[in-house]
Design a protein around this motif. Structure first.
Motif, PDB file in Angstrom:
ATOM      1  N   VAL A 226      64.450  51.962  57.066  1.00 53.46           N
ATOM      2  CA  VAL A 226      65.886  50.976  56.524  1.00 53.46           C
ATOM      3  C   VAL A 226      66.670  51.868  56.034  1.00 53.46           C
ATOM      4  O   VAL A 226      66.516  52.927  55.730  1.00 53.46           O
ATOM      5  N   GLU A 234      64.250  54.463  52.946  1.00 56.68           N
ATOM      6  CA  GLU A 234      62.924  53.493  52.902  1.00 56.68           C
ATOM      7  C   GLU A 234      62.069  53.766  54.061  1.00 56.68           C
ATOM      8  O   GLU A 234      62.696  53.213  55.057  1.00 56.68           O
ATOM      9  N   PRO A 245      57.648  46.333  48.893  1.00 55.94           N
ATOM     10  CA  PRO A 245      58.639  47.656  49.288  1.00 55.94           C
ATOM     11  C   PRO A 245      58.795  48.360  47.966  1.00 55.94           C
ATOM     12  O   PRO A 245      58.828  48.194  46.943  1.00 55.94           O
ATOM     13  N   THR A 250      66.013  47.819  49.870  1.00 53.91           N
ATOM     14  CA  THR A 250      64.948  46.869  50.910  1.00 53.91           C
ATOM     15  C   THR A 250      64.056  46.054  49.393  1.00 53.91           C
ATOM     16  O   THR A 250      64.164  44.337  50.282  1.00 53.91           O
TER      17      THR A 250
END
Lengths: 345, 334
Positions: A226, A234, A245, A250
């Motif tokens: 991400v 992440e 998450p 996220t």
């Protein structure tokens, strides 16, 4: 797994109006042979720039630092002649809008033939036979006739298949698919994603799938990264990331998605908007929009640190998000009108 | 029951297009919208979904009278749409507004936000004093969740989500009753989409607005709509309440459309094979049912007769030879 691409500390600065704007703030990212990696993020997060920089496809106004190793060879600062032996041959890229990636004044056959000539040295009848085989491979029926078509004679989905055929012409080890289905209709998108999966399983080619659509990424990759404001925030295995998450961004993105079934509840939106690259906050770029941010978050930039062998998170507050499932908004029954209003307002 | 706010009866719009490349080109009739009937009650939202070229945007333009229908009619508050340019037309126009996909394209880059929003007020209400004008603009800016200081900004100084809020404020300033939103959030980032969806729901609640919400994003349509119409090649193929239609789609096309949506929640669940091929050319539609060329269930009759949109019970309607009409609903209608 063998590492195919190893990106370390990749930064990109764009010179604009006498100042330098940093678009990418040091990306560390590996892609293993045959692996499918998803890169998600909103516009301006740097997901496309990462790969354009890695392949040396950015304009001269961009200055690139860091290291991109492909099979042990350094791509950053490599001479054009060397890049040309790698681009298309080892790493191919397809883009969002196939109709503008294809040349409108040349027939499909000539464009695929050009790629075959450059990467595999095929000419004449051999090139035509191979082009026909490639069209067949990407699910275009009647290949011999289609080779004589111009891009405007084909639909958007067909043109994307042609782009994939051209990418396959060099038999690459890695395909970078940059929003490959964003311009396509839902049913055609499903066809193209299924095709990419099929090719990957058959040929063992690695795929980097760049998309803003979390659903597209969730169903098609092994590992997800991400990105936010030019940084990787992440990284985890697909199931881990979507089930648990860790980064507040996220978690926010997932909570903002409406569901297709079950009761309707009010969407949980992330307040504010993505900061401009020339106007980044001092600390964590997400801090101004983050409900968890404290003084440390506003004061300095958190590093991307491993949580365990397979997960990395860029957040000071990660320790507050243990291995608990993501909090789901409480479902409210919404069968009746009044209840619907109550649920979504 | 009171009359619906908006009603369309057998709405049809054909375009003459040139097909093929020169010199062998010929004229063809493109049936962009082909007999669409629908109604939207006050304060409700009708979602209009379908793939590109299915006629959903053309339907939206016809509903607002931005395009003249080839046949059929649109009734707004029980009255036919007035002739363009007439005084009645101007009065009606204030009450029905359009929100477009690309907010930067819909805004004038040379006008400040406040001028942009206030322009329609100047045209329709020149009698308003400066202070009333200023108050109305400020109220509209506040209603869409912008800050007062945004009034002096230019569109390029705002983010995508803020620009779409300006477009909404501009549509709301004349206190409309109907908003036709054509892909209003497709150009926005994921985290901003949720903000605008929530805003649209809040505005509907506070002002009793009626929406026609056109989108290819089925998840968002489900979130925002009371009723949904699925279009394929210029016709409505399925109609029903949002929750029941998405929960148990009856038309094979709706089923395929829903199955094609990649989703975070349903990852790893095996999906049916995606539909093959592309939607057919609307200028050369197949005989009978337009969907038969891609339909997994198609048989002889599908090529021979076009299925009518028939009631299947529970307020649902489906145009498919395979779906049994609801006998009770059929009798009630007769």
């Amino acid at each position: 797994m063998d590492k195919l691409v190893e990106i370390r500390g990749l930064t990109v600065d764009f010179a604009q109006g006498g100042r330098s704007i940093r678009a990418l703030h040091g990306i560390d990212l590996d892609v293993g042979a045959g692996e499918a990696v998803g890169l998600v993020g909103e516009s301006g997060s740097g997901k496309s720039v990462t790969w354009l920089a890695a392949l040396g496809l950015l304009p001269g106004t961009a200055s690139i630092r860091g290291s991109v190793m492909l099979d042990g060879r350094q791509m950053v600062g490599a001479p054009r002649s060397m890049l040309e032996t790698l681009r298309g041959r080892r790493v191919a890229m397809i883009f969002q809008d196939p109709s503008s990636s294809l040349n409108p004044v040349f027939r499909i056959g000539r464009q695929i033939g050009e790629a075959l000539g450059l990467h595999r040295g095929l000419k004449g009848a051999a090139a035509e036979a191979e082009a026909k085989r490639l069209l067949d491979r990407v699910g275009i029926a009647n290949g011999a006739r289609r080779l004589r078509d111009y891009p405007h004679e084909l639909s958007g989905g067909m043109n994307q298949r042609v782009m994939i055929a051209m990418a396959l012409a060099g038999e690459p080890d890695l395909l970078i698919a940059d929003e490959p289905t964003t311009a396509l209709d839902a049913t055609v998108q499903a066809q193209i994603l299924a095709l990419l999966q099929e090719i990957r399983h058959e040929s063992g080619m690695a795929i980097v799938l760049i998309s803003h659509d979390l659903g597209v990424v969730a169903e098609n990759v092994d590992r997800v990264c991400v990105m936010y404001a030019g940084r990787l925030v992440e990284e985890a295995a697909s199931d881990t990331l979507f089930d648990r998450p860790r980064h507040p961004y996220t978690r926010g993105l997932l909570a903002a998605l409406p569901a297709l079934d079950g009761p309707r509840t009010r969407l949980v939106s992330i307040p504010g908007s993505v900061p401009e690259p020339w106007n980044l906050p001092k600390g964590c770029a997400f801090a101004p929009r983050c409900g968890e941010a404290d003084e440390a978050c506003h004061g300095s930039q958190p590093p991307l640190v491993p949580v365990n062998a397979a997960e990395r998170v860029l957040c000071f507050r990660t320790r507050y998000f243990p291995d608990a499932p993501a909090s789901q908004p409480q479902p409210v029954p919404a069968l009746q009108d009044a209840a619907f209003r109550e649920a979504v307002l | 029951m009171t009359a619906p706010l908006l009603e369309a009866r057998s709405l049809t719009r054909h375009f003459v297009v040139r097909q093929g490349s020169w010199p062998a080109s010929h004229k063809a009739l493109l049936r962009a919208v082909d007999g669409v009937s629908l109604s939207v009650g006050k304060g409700r939202t009708l979602g209009l979904v379908g793939e590109s070229g299915c006629g959903k945007s053309t339907t939206g333009r016809l509903l607002l009278g931005l395009l003249d229908p080839t046949a059929g009619e649109v009734l707004f508050e029980g009255q036919p749409l007035a002739k363009a340019g007439s005084a009645d037309w101007r009065r009606q126009r204030q009450l029905m507004q359009m929100v477009y996909q690309d907010p930067l394209g819909a805004l004038d880059r040379r006008l400040k936000v406040a001028e942009q929003i206030g322009e329609a007020l100047e045209i329709h209400h020149p009698e308003f004093s400066r202070s009333i004008h200023r108050d109305r603009v400020a109220a509209a800016i506040e209603a869409v969740g912008l800050q007062a200081h945004h009034a002096d900004r230019y569109p390029h100084e705002l983010s995508g989500g803020q620009r779409q809020r300006v477009v909404l404020a501009r549509a709301l300033i004349l206190q409309p009753r109907l908003l036709v939103c054509d892909e209003p959030i497709s150009a926005l980032d994921v985290s901003i989409q949720a903000q605008v969806v929530n805003l649209l729901l809040d505005l509907q609640h506070s002002f009793g607005l009626t929406y026609v919400f056109i989108s290819h994003d089925l998840k968002v349509v489900r979130q925002i709509s009371h009723d949904v119409a699925v279009m394929y090649l210029g016709r409505i193929v399925e109609y029903g309440g949002a929750e029941s239609l998405f929960h148990a789609p009856q038309h094979p096309y709706t089923q395929a459309l829903l199955a094609a949506i990649p989703s975070v929640q349903q990852r790893g669940i095996a999906r049916p094979t995606p539909l093959q091929g592309d939607p057919p050319d609307p200028a050369a539609p197949p005989s009978g049912c337009a969907f038969r060329t891609r339909c997994p269930r198609a048989v002889q009759i599908c090529a021979e007769a076009m299925p009518a949109l028939r009631e299947t019970g529970g307020g649902r309607k489906v145009a498919c030879h395979f779906v049994e009409p609801d006998a009770a609903a059929g009798l009630a209608a007769a």
